[in-house]
Design a protein around this motif. Structure first.
Motif, mmCIF file in Angstrom:
data_model
loop_
_atom_site.group_PDB
_atom_site.id
_atom_site.type_symbol
_atom_site.label_atom_id
_atom_site.label_comp_id
_atom_site.label_asym_id
_atom_site.label_seq_id
_atom_site.Cartn_x
_atom_site.Cartn_y
_atom_site.Cartn_z
ATOM 1 N N GLU A 10 53.616 -21.440 -30.502
ATOM 2 C CA GLU A 10 54.890 -20.747 -31.137
ATOM 3 C C GLU A 10 54.711 -19.391 -30.996
ATOM 4 O OE1 GLU A 10 55.139 -22.392 -34.928
ATOM 5 O OE2 GLU A 10 55.072 -24.586 -34.120
ATOM 6 N N GLU A 11 53.787 -18.876 -31.237
ATOM 7 C CA GLU A 11 53.381 -17.301 -30.981
ATOM 8 C C GLU A 11 53.578 -16.697 -29.888
ATOM 9 O OE1 GLU A 11 49.948 -16.207 -34.500
ATOM 10 O OE2 GLU A 11 49.615 -16.603 -32.294
ATOM 11 N N LEU A 12 53.230 -17.614 -28.647
ATOM 12 C CA LEU A 12 53.375 -17.113 -27.233
ATOM 13 C C LEU A 12 54.782 -17.075 -27.004
ATOM 14 C CD1 LEU A 12 52.231 -16.103 -24.692
ATOM 15 C CD2 LEU A 12 51.566 -18.532 -24.119
ATOM 16 N N ALA A 13 55.359 -18.379 -27.408
ATOM 17 C CA ALA A 13 56.938 -18.628 -26.965
ATOM 18 C C ALA A 13 57.763 -17.219 -27.530
ATOM 19 C CB ALA A 13 57.426 -19.728 -27.222
ATOM 20 N N ARG A 14 57.540 -17.043 -28.981
ATOM 21 C CA ARG A 14 58.417 -15.911 -29.409
ATOM 22 C C ARG A 14 57.797 -14.551 -28.706
ATOM 23 N NH1 ARG A 14 56.744 -18.540 -34.333
ATOM 24 N NH2 ARG A 14 55.150 -17.069 -34.559
ATOM 25 N N ASP A 15 56.625 -14.438 -28.334
ATOM 26 C CA ASP A 15 56.177 -12.983 -27.609
ATOM 27 C C ASP A 15 57.052 -12.943 -26.429
ATOM 28 O OD1 ASP A 15 54.986 -10.692 -27.543
ATOM 29 O OD2 ASP A 15 53.479 -11.360 -26.783
ATOM 30 N N LEU A 47 59.897 -21.731 -22.573
ATOM 31 C CA LEU A 47 59.175 -22.924 -23.367
ATOM 32 C C LEU A 47 58.337 -23.602 -22.122
ATOM 33 C CD1 LEU A 47 61.721 -24.528 -25.524
ATOM 34 C CD2 LEU A 47 60.132 -23.054 -26.110
ATOM 35 N N GLY A 48 58.702 -23.386 -20.957
ATOM 36 C CA GLY A 48 58.171 -24.239 -19.763
ATOM 37 C C GLY A 48 56.732 -23.233 -19.506
ATOM 38 N N TRP A 49 57.117 -21.912 -19.633
ATOM 39 C CA TRP A 49 55.896 -21.167 -19.025
ATOM 40 C C TRP A 49 54.861 -21.067 -20.240
ATOM 41 C CZ3 TRP A 49 60.034 -16.982 -18.467
ATOM 42 C CH2 TRP A 49 60.734 -16.738 -17.285
ATOM 43 N N THR A 50 55.225 -21.185 -21.638
ATOM 44 C CA THR A 50 54.293 -21.373 -22.591
ATOM 45 C C THR A 50 53.490 -22.529 -22.286
ATOM 46 O OG1 THR A 50 55.760 -20.256 -24.392
ATOM 47 C CG2 THR A 50 54.115 -21.726 -24.859
ATOM 48 N N GLU A 51 54.086 -23.501 -21.945
ATOM 49 C CA GLU A 51 53.422 -24.784 -21.531
ATOM 50 C C GLU A 51 52.357 -24.587 -20.353
ATOM 51 O OE1 GLU A 51 53.076 -28.030 -23.020
ATOM 52 O OE2 GLU A 51 53.985 -26.928 -24.513
ATOM 53 N N GLU A 52 52.727 -23.916 -19.469
ATOM 54 C CA GLU A 52 51.913 -23.907 -18.478
ATOM 55 C C GLU A 52 50.728 -22.842 -18.519
ATOM 56 O OE1 GLU A 52 54.318 -22.282 -14.971
ATOM 57 O OE2 GLU A 52 55.412 -24.149 -14.868
ATOM 58 N N LEU A 53 51.133 -21.708 -19.329
ATOM 59 C CA LEU A 53 49.974 -20.845 -19.686
ATOM 60 C C LEU A 53 49.034 -21.336 -20.440
ATOM 61 C CD1 LEU A 53 52.234 -17.584 -20.459
ATOM 62 C CD2 LEU A 53 50.531 -17.777 -18.607
ATOM 63 N N LEU A 54 49.274 -22.276 -21.557
ATOM 64 C CA LEU A 54 48.459 -22.864 -22.644
ATOM 65 C C LEU A 54 48.144 -24.308 -22.017
ATOM 66 C CD1 LEU A 54 50.083 -21.531 -25.935
ATOM 67 C CD2 LEU A 54 48.113 -20.609 -24.606
ATOM 68 N N GLY A 55 48.345 -24.864 -20.809
ATOM 69 C CA GLY A 55 47.998 -26.144 -20.539
ATOM 70 C C GLY A 55 46.832 -26.173 -19.790
ATOM 71 N N PRO A 56 46.678 -27.476 -19.278
ATOM 72 C CA PRO A 56 45.223 -27.614 -18.830
ATOM 73 C C PRO A 56 44.954 -27.217 -17.258
ATOM 74 C CG PRO A 56 46.625 -29.642 -18.481
ATOM 75 C CD PRO A 56 47.556 -28.679 -19.467
ATOM 76 N N GLY A 87 45.987 -7.455 -27.367
ATOM 77 C CA GLY A 87 46.135 -8.180 -28.799
ATOM 78 C C GLY A 87 47.338 -9.184 -28.961
ATOM 79 N N THR A 88 48.390 -8.703 -27.965
ATOM 80 C CA THR A 88 49.638 -9.614 -28.275
ATOM 81 C C THR A 88 49.285 -11.103 -27.738
ATOM 82 O OG1 THR A 88 50.471 -9.157 -25.746
ATOM 83 C CG2 THR A 88 51.069 -7.433 -27.874
ATOM 84 N N PRO A 89 50.072 -12.020 -28.196
ATOM 85 C CA PRO A 89 49.997 -13.403 -27.502
ATOM 86 C C PRO A 89 49.962 -13.379 -26.111
ATOM 87 C CG PRO A 89 51.528 -13.413 -29.425
ATOM 88 C CD PRO A 89 51.070 -11.955 -29.286
#
Length: 163
Positions: A10-15, A47-56, A87-89
């Motif tokens: 959520e933090e990363l998606a907002r950022d 939302l897709g980039w967030t999943e990729e950045l934090l995905g496996p 220091g940002t998400p």
């Protein structure tokens, strides 16, 4: 694919959404005007980039980080964001998945921002062998990246065992 949204997502998606709005959509809106469909598509992409950045998938995450950096921070110079950006998400996600796109080593001040600790804390980690000094000064990005991953994994373990 089931999405597991945690506070980090959520933090990363907002950022990312804030960056896309400020650096892409805002200027396009000023020049040409925007319809709601483009903003919706941009948010879906976030939302897709967030999943990729934090995905496996490490390779997909690294490529997404690099693609976003080169698009959101275009320059003829090597990427060198302000210290507090780390220091940002998004800064933390880039460090975790791609390291520093243009540096092998960073100053103790930048390493502190990357880890969310004081400069003296980085000196202490270096003295204890938890991050590696670089021969040219500062500490290696790889060791800072490894330290952040280690810390994030240890913070996630209690949450994983609560379920």
């Amino acid at each position: 694919m089931a999405k597991t949204w945690r506070p980090a997502h959520e933090e990363l998606a907002r950022d990312l959404n804030r960056l896309i709005e400020a650096r892409v959509l805002g200027p396009v809106d000023v020049l040409f005007g925007l319809d709601k469909d483009l903003r919706r598509r941009a948010f879906e992409s976030v939302l897709g980039w967030t999943e990729e950045l934090l995905g496996p998938d490490d390779d997909a995450a690294r490529m997404t980080a690099i693609r976003l950096i080169s698009t959101l921070f275009p320059s003829d110079e090597p990427f060198n964001p302000p210290t507090d950006w780390w220091g940002t998400p998004f800064g933390r996600a880039v460090l975790l998945r791609a390291g520093h796109p243009s540096a092998e080593a960073v100053s103790f001040t930048v390493a502190a921002a990357m880890l969310g600790i004081s400069r003296q804390g980085v000196h202490d980690l270096a003295r204890r062998g938890k991050v590696q000094p670089h021969p040219d000064g500062g500490v290696t990005v790889d060791s800072v990246q490894a330290r952040l991953k280690e810390r994030m994994l240890s913070e996630a373990e209690p949450a994983a065992s609560d379920g």
